[in-house]
Design a protein around this motif. Sequence first.
Motif, mmCIF file in Angstrom:
data_model
loop_
_atom_site.group_PDB
_atom_site.id
_atom_site.type_symbol
_atom_site.label_atom_id
_atom_site.label_comp_id
_atom_site.label_asym_id
_atom_site.label_seq_id
_atom_site.Cartn_x
_atom_site.Cartn_y
_atom_site.Cartn_z
ATOM 1 N N ARG A 187 0.842 -1.201 0.000
ATOM 2 C CA ARG A 187 0.000 0.000 0.000
ATOM 3 C C ARG A 187 0.875 1.247 0.000
ATOM 4 O O ARG A 187 0.693 2.155 -0.807
ATOM 5 N N LYS A 188 1.869 1.258 0.897
ATOM 6 C CA LYS A 188 2.759 2.427 0.982
ATOM 7 C C LYS A 188 3.543 2.632 -0.313
ATOM 8 O O LYS A 188 3.737 3.752 -0.775
ATOM 9 N N MET A 189 4.035 1.551 -0.885
ATOM 10 C CA MET A 189 4.907 1.677 -2.056
ATOM 11 C C MET A 189 4.134 1.962 -3.334
ATOM 12 O O MET A 189 4.616 2.661 -4.212
ATOM 13 N N PHE A 190 2.916 1.430 -3.463
ATOM 14 C CA PHE A 190 2.247 1.497 -4.760
ATOM 15 C C PHE A 190 0.917 2.242 -4.783
ATOM 16 O O PHE A 190 0.513 2.732 -5.821
ATOM 17 N N ASP A 191 0.218 2.307 -3.664
ATOM 18 C CA ASP A 191 -1.131 2.869 -3.734
ATOM 19 C C ASP A 191 -1.242 4.286 -3.194
ATOM 20 O O ASP A 191 -2.186 4.990 -3.525
ATOM 21 N N VAL A 192 -0.318 4.694 -2.334
ATOM 22 C CA VAL A 192 -0.465 5.997 -1.685
ATOM 23 C C VAL A 192 0.242 7.093 -2.477
ATOM 24 O O VAL A 192 1.372 6.929 -2.916
ATOM 25 N N LYS A 193 -0.465 8.205 -2.650
ATOM 26 C CA LYS A 193 0.106 9.362 -3.350
ATOM 27 C C LYS A 193 -0.073 10.602 -2.493
ATOM 28 O O LYS A 193 -1.031 10.694 -1.733
ATOM 29 N N SER A 194 0.810 11.573 -2.679
ATOM 30 C CA SER A 194 0.607 12.849 -1.986
ATOM 31 C C SER A 194 -0.512 13.612 -2.696
ATOM 32 O O SER A 194 -0.819 13.352 -3.860
#
Lengths: 319, 319
Positions: A187-194
């Motif tokens: 989730r942290k590496m691929f799904d979350v964006k600023s």
Amino acid sequence: MTFSEINRIFEENDNFTILTHKSPDGDTLGCGFALCEFLRRMGKKANVLNSEGFPDRYNFIYEGYYEQQFEEKYVIAVDIADTILLGHNLERYAKEGAIDLCIDHHISNKHYAKQTYVDPDASAAALIMYKIFKESGRQITKHIAESLYTGIATDTGCFKYENTTPEAHRISAELMELGIDFTTINRKMFDVKSKARLRIEQSVARHMEYYFDDRCSLIVLTKEMMEEAGVEASEFEGLASIPLSVEGVLIGITIKQRHENVYKISVRTTEAVDASAFCKNFGGGGHIRAAGCEIHAPLAEVRSMLLMQADKELNGTKE
Amino acid sequence: MTFSEINRIFEENDNFTILTHKSPDGDTLGCGFALCEFLRRMGKKANVLNSEGFPDRYNFIYEGYYEQQFEEKYVIAVDIADTILLGHNLERYAKEGAIDLCIDHHISNKHYAKQTYVDPDASAAALIMYKIFKESGRQITKHIAESLYTGIATDTGCFKYENTTPEAHRISAELMELGIDFTTINRKMFDVKSKARLRIEQSVARHMEYYFDDRCSLIVLTKEMMEEAGVEASEFEGLASIPLSVEGVLIGITIKQRHENVYKISVRTTEAVDASAFCKNFGGGGHIRAAGCEIHAPLAEVRSMLLMQADKELNGTKE
């Protein structure tokens, strides 16, 4: 070098400095902190260095890490193909003989260290690191496993990219059996964006241009746009994959302004078109599906040169 | 049932109909067409049926498939937990005794078939199918391998979701060794979007609302918006993951209008908040990270009810 030779080096030395590459990614950091913990658990002293410090988004990898005080005696570079990638603040290690051991997976590795273990078939340096640790028979903790999994997942685009190997899957299976929280990592590496990144992607998608029955799409990132967004340059990375993400598009072109009349071009293609051949026409090159070049001309001219070439390529292909 | 018993069924019968579930996904189609090819290569007659036909995006799975003429003698359901999922055009198979064998991985399987093989620990039905084929000792062709890989990759979100197991990785490694073009499959399944979908995502992201120091984000999809877009309803699926994709957001809420004053709510959360508990307050439920409910009220009221609950949840958590 064999894995047991590397483990002997770990045993026979102490006061380790572990170097990671500039603009650090999941693989260099994952390897660096995994190795650091591995060595410390052996009773050794070890620190991890990076030219620019460690980015927030990888904080789960360096959580709990603290710098140790010691006189450095052995220097190991991980996932660094060339001393130029050490970055400004680690330039002191670029001189001949400063690095004792390099563990890497880049075919372009420059063999700058006294000893080098390089496996260009490894999807990630983390796979090599895992095999070294496993050979030692020592415990691979959950944190070490999570660091290494991060390296594998990020370097393979979560097992999507062409460099993904059966071994990358098999070692990930073994790491999963050590209880890693791969869901949170992914989730942290691929799904979350600023929020800023989300805004930039919207803007890019909104201004996307389509040509030749939507088989070619093109985006332009001007210096103005990038300055207006008021965010770090890193937020503009990886946008080149957006033009090709539209159904039916065979050539996706990204034009990024460097200076007045200087544009960096990224070309992404599907099976139908050779991106590297495309870019060679403009003095560039790269891989068959992802390549680049630089064009010195006003924007309108850059655009029309690229579109003429795209037209030519598309006429040689069928949907 | 054992895998060898299932293989004996394949050998001792002929004229197979393979049923796939409505709103077909990569797993049901991957299993269906893999099994069809496997049986035809045994010299058997077999067809694959779906209530609504086969969607374009999976065309690489059914490429080259043609319907055979025969009198159906044995019916197999793949990846179908309940006869209700057969869909309108396959209702004739919903009656007692119409389906001979069911191969599935849903814990909720209703055991409607005469014989059922269900493994709820399998990330995808395609993993079970692979193990059956492997037990037979018969050839697993590249096309069969690509169909099964598609099932695994789509059901695990390309190895990102919680249901991903070490076995999913290990079997994917074996499938890769059969020469599958996993790069193209993953591009089609995960990276390609229609122009309409891209436009909808932009619009959703542009209208996203943020609350409580950006720890809660919310999107509203009105009937008007969906009609204006002038695209199939399917283009609006899966948007509920967007609100939670923003850095720092702990609760992502999607409000989708069903009718006047009837709203379907999707709630997605990170580790900090229980989505299922959240939705229970409104008579809904679901999983700990993804849940839903329906609220009958005007939009302004729906929004404020949800935000009050979000506020309560966030006060019980720390960032």
